[in-house]
Design a protein around this motif. Sequence first.
Motif, PDB file in Angstrom:
ATOM      1  N   UNK A  26       0.320  -0.865   0.483  1.00  0.00           N
ATOM      2  CA  UNK A  26       0.182  -0.229   0.053  1.00  0.00           C
ATOM      3  C   UNK A  26       1.069   1.792  -0.207  1.00  0.00           C
ATOM      4  N   UNK A  27       2.000   0.897   1.155  1.00  0.00           N
ATOM      5  CA  UNK A  27       3.050   2.402   0.462  1.00  0.00           C
ATOM      6  C   UNK A  27       3.523   2.449  -0.379  1.00  0.00           C
ATOM      7  N   UNK A  28       3.671   1.977  -0.999  1.00  0.00           N
ATOM      8  CA  UNK A  28       4.807   1.542  -2.817  1.00  0.00           C
ATOM      9  C   UNK A  28       3.223   2.100  -3.546  1.00  0.00           C
ATOM     10  N   UNK A  29       2.147   1.744  -3.602  1.00  0.00           N
ATOM     11  CA  UNK A  29       0.711   2.505  -4.134  1.00  0.00           C
ATOM     12  C   UNK A  29       0.795   3.870  -4.253  1.00  0.00           C
ATOM     13  N   UNK A  30       0.481   4.149  -2.509  1.00  0.00           N
ATOM     14  CA  UNK A  30       0.164   5.126  -2.601  1.00  0.00           C
ATOM     15  C   UNK A  30       1.478   6.295  -3.080  1.00  0.00           C
ATOM     16  N   UNK A  31       2.979   5.908  -3.287  1.00  0.00           N
ATOM     17  CA  UNK A  31       3.939   6.855  -2.935  1.00  0.00           C
ATOM     18  C   UNK A  31       4.485   7.779  -2.164  1.00  0.00           C
ATOM     19  N   UNK A  32       4.467   6.848  -0.553  1.00  0.00           N
ATOM     20  CA  UNK A  32       4.678   7.028   0.526  1.00  0.00           C
ATOM     21  C   UNK A  32       6.289   6.388   0.666  1.00  0.00           C
ATOM     22  N   UNK A  33       5.938   5.072  -0.544  1.00  0.00           N
ATOM     23  CA  UNK A  33       8.043   4.645  -0.410  1.00  0.00           C
ATOM     24  C   UNK A  33       7.764   4.628  -1.978  1.00  0.00           C
ATOM     25  N   UNK A  34       8.643   5.954  -2.501  1.00  0.00           N
ATOM     26  CA  UNK A  34       8.635   6.231  -4.142  1.00  0.00           C
ATOM     27  C   UNK A  34       9.301   6.014  -4.935  1.00  0.00           C
ATOM     28  N   UNK A  35       9.122   5.505  -6.330  1.00  0.00           N
ATOM     29  CA  UNK A  35      10.092   4.736  -7.357  1.00  0.00           C
ATOM     30  C   UNK A  35      11.312   4.888  -7.194  1.00  0.00           C
ATOM     31  N   UNK A  36      12.367   3.738  -7.566  1.00  0.00           N
ATOM     32  CA  UNK A  36      13.730   4.724  -7.212  1.00  0.00           C
ATOM     33  C   UNK A  36      13.992   4.253  -5.815  1.00  0.00           C
ATOM     34  N   UNK A  37      13.397   4.519  -4.908  1.00  0.00           N
ATOM     35  CA  UNK A  37      13.718   4.621  -3.193  1.00  0.00           C
ATOM     36  C   UNK A  37      14.035   3.145  -2.823  1.00  0.00           C
ATOM     37  N   UNK A  38      15.773   3.448  -1.957  1.00  0.00           N
ATOM     38  CA  UNK A  38      15.870   2.111  -1.397  1.00  0.00           C
ATOM     39  C   UNK A  38      15.096   1.696  -0.013  1.00  0.00           C
ATOM     40  N   UNK A  39      15.038   0.344  -0.484  1.00  0.00           N
ATOM     41  CA  UNK A  39      14.968  -0.091   0.789  1.00  0.00           C
ATOM     42  C   UNK A  39      14.822  -0.599   1.737  1.00  0.00           C
ATOM     43  N   UNK A  40      15.729  -0.174   2.923  1.00  0.00           N
ATOM     44  CA  UNK A  40      16.596  -1.379   4.769  1.00  0.00           C
ATOM     45  C   UNK A  40      16.282  -1.923   5.204  1.00  0.00           C
ATOM     46  N   UNK A  41      15.770  -3.318   4.632  1.00  0.00           N
ATOM     47  CA  UNK A  41      15.355  -4.225   5.408  1.00  0.00           C
ATOM     48  C   UNK A  41      15.514  -4.099   7.256  1.00  0.00           C
ATOM     49  N   UNK A  42      16.637  -3.920   7.411  1.00  0.00           N
ATOM     50  CA  UNK A  42      16.506  -3.318   9.041  1.00  0.00           C
ATOM     51  C   UNK A  42      15.923  -2.111   9.907  1.00  0.00           C
ATOM     52  N   UNK A  43      15.783  -1.094   8.867  1.00  0.00           N
ATOM     53  CA  UNK A  43      14.836   0.228   8.998  1.00  0.00           C
ATOM     54  C   UNK A  43      13.567  -0.014   9.016  1.00  0.00           C
ATOM     55  N   UNK A  44      12.902  -0.573   7.784  1.00  0.00           N
ATOM     56  CA  UNK A  44      11.553  -1.469   7.795  1.00  0.00           C
ATOM     57  C   UNK A  44      11.157  -1.753   8.983  1.00  0.00           C
ATOM     58  N   UNK A  45      11.805  -3.378   9.407  1.00  0.00           N
ATOM     59  CA  UNK A  45      11.573  -3.850  10.857  1.00  0.00           C
ATOM     60  C   UNK A  45      11.375  -2.142  12.190  1.00  0.00           C
ATOM     61  N   UNK A  46      12.032  -1.542  12.071  1.00  0.00           N
ATOM     62  CA  UNK A  46      12.028  -0.472  13.405  1.00  0.00           C
ATOM     63  C   UNK A  46      10.843  -0.190  12.550  1.00  0.00           C
ATOM     64  N   UNK A  47      10.816   0.531  11.759  1.00  0.00           N
ATOM     65  CA  UNK A  47       9.481   1.579  11.980  1.00  0.00           C
ATOM     66  C   UNK A  47       8.057   0.637  11.621  1.00  0.00           C
ATOM     67  N   UNK A  48       7.844  -0.593  11.536  1.00  0.00           N
ATOM     68  CA  UNK A  48       6.790  -0.943  11.557  1.00  0.00           C
ATOM     69  C   UNK A  48       6.669  -2.086  13.217  1.00  0.00           C
ATOM     70  N   UNK A  49       7.674  -1.933  13.585  1.00  0.00           N
ATOM     71  CA  UNK A  49       7.688  -2.292  15.133  1.00  0.00           C
ATOM     72  C   UNK A  49       7.719  -3.834  15.779  1.00  0.00           C
TER      73      UNK A  49
END
Length: 229
Positions: A26-49
Motif C-alpha cells: 500500500x505504501x508503494x501504491x500510494x507513493x509514500x515509498x517512491x519509485x527508485x527509493x532504497x529499502x532497508x530491511x532493518x529500517x522497515x522492521x524498526x518502523x513497523x515495530x
Amino acid sequence: MSSAVEPFAETETLSLGERAYRRLRDSIVQGTLSAGSRISERSLASALGISAQPVREALRRLEQDGLVVTLPRRGTIVAEFGLERLAELGRIRAALEGVAAALAAERMTGEDLASLGEVVRGMRAATAAADTEALAELNERFHAILQGATGNMFLVRSLEALRAYDDLGRLRAIGSAPKDMPKALREHVSILAALRARDPVLSEARMRAHVLRSLTTNGVLSAPRKRPA
C-alpha cells in the motif's frame, strides 16, 4: 524511511508477514515509498515495530510481484512504474478479470448476486455524492465477491499478484477523472445484469471492456482509434 510507513495496530490479526506485505504494498501504491527509493530491511522492521524475518518475507513477495527489485551494489529498491509495463499488466488483468466474470456467471449463488446488488446500490449513492473513497472501497468489494464466487484459487491468486497495479490504476482513474464515475457505475450495472442472466460470454466481454476502459481513463492505455468508415 521510518516516516514512510506506520507501525501496526495491536488489534490487527493477520500474520506479521502478511501484514508487512500489505502495508508495504500500500505504501508503494500510494507513493509514500517512491519509485527508485532504497529499502532497508532493518529500517522497515524498526518502523513497523517487528523483527526482520516478516519484513524479509514481505520483500520477497513484493519482488515476485515486481514491485521491488534487488540490484547489485544498490540493494533493494522500489521498482519504476513505466506506462509500457503498466499497460502490459493491465491487459493481463483485463483478460483474467474477464475469465473470472465468465466463471462467476456460471457458479455464483443467489447470495453472491444479492451481495453484488447491495454493492451496486452503494455505488449509486457514492456516485451521486461524488464520494471517491467510498467508490474505491465498493469497487474493491465488487471484484472480490465476483472473484471469490469463481471457486478458482489459482485465478484468485493470480489476480492478487496484480493487486498493487490494479489499485494504482483504480486510484488514478477514480481520483483523476470524477466525470467518469457515472460511466463506471453503468458498467458495473451492466456486468451485474450479465451475471444475473447467467451469461458467461457477455459477462466476460463486459468485464474486460470495463477494465480496459478504466486503463484508458487513467492514461495507461491510449484510446483506440476509430476506423475509417
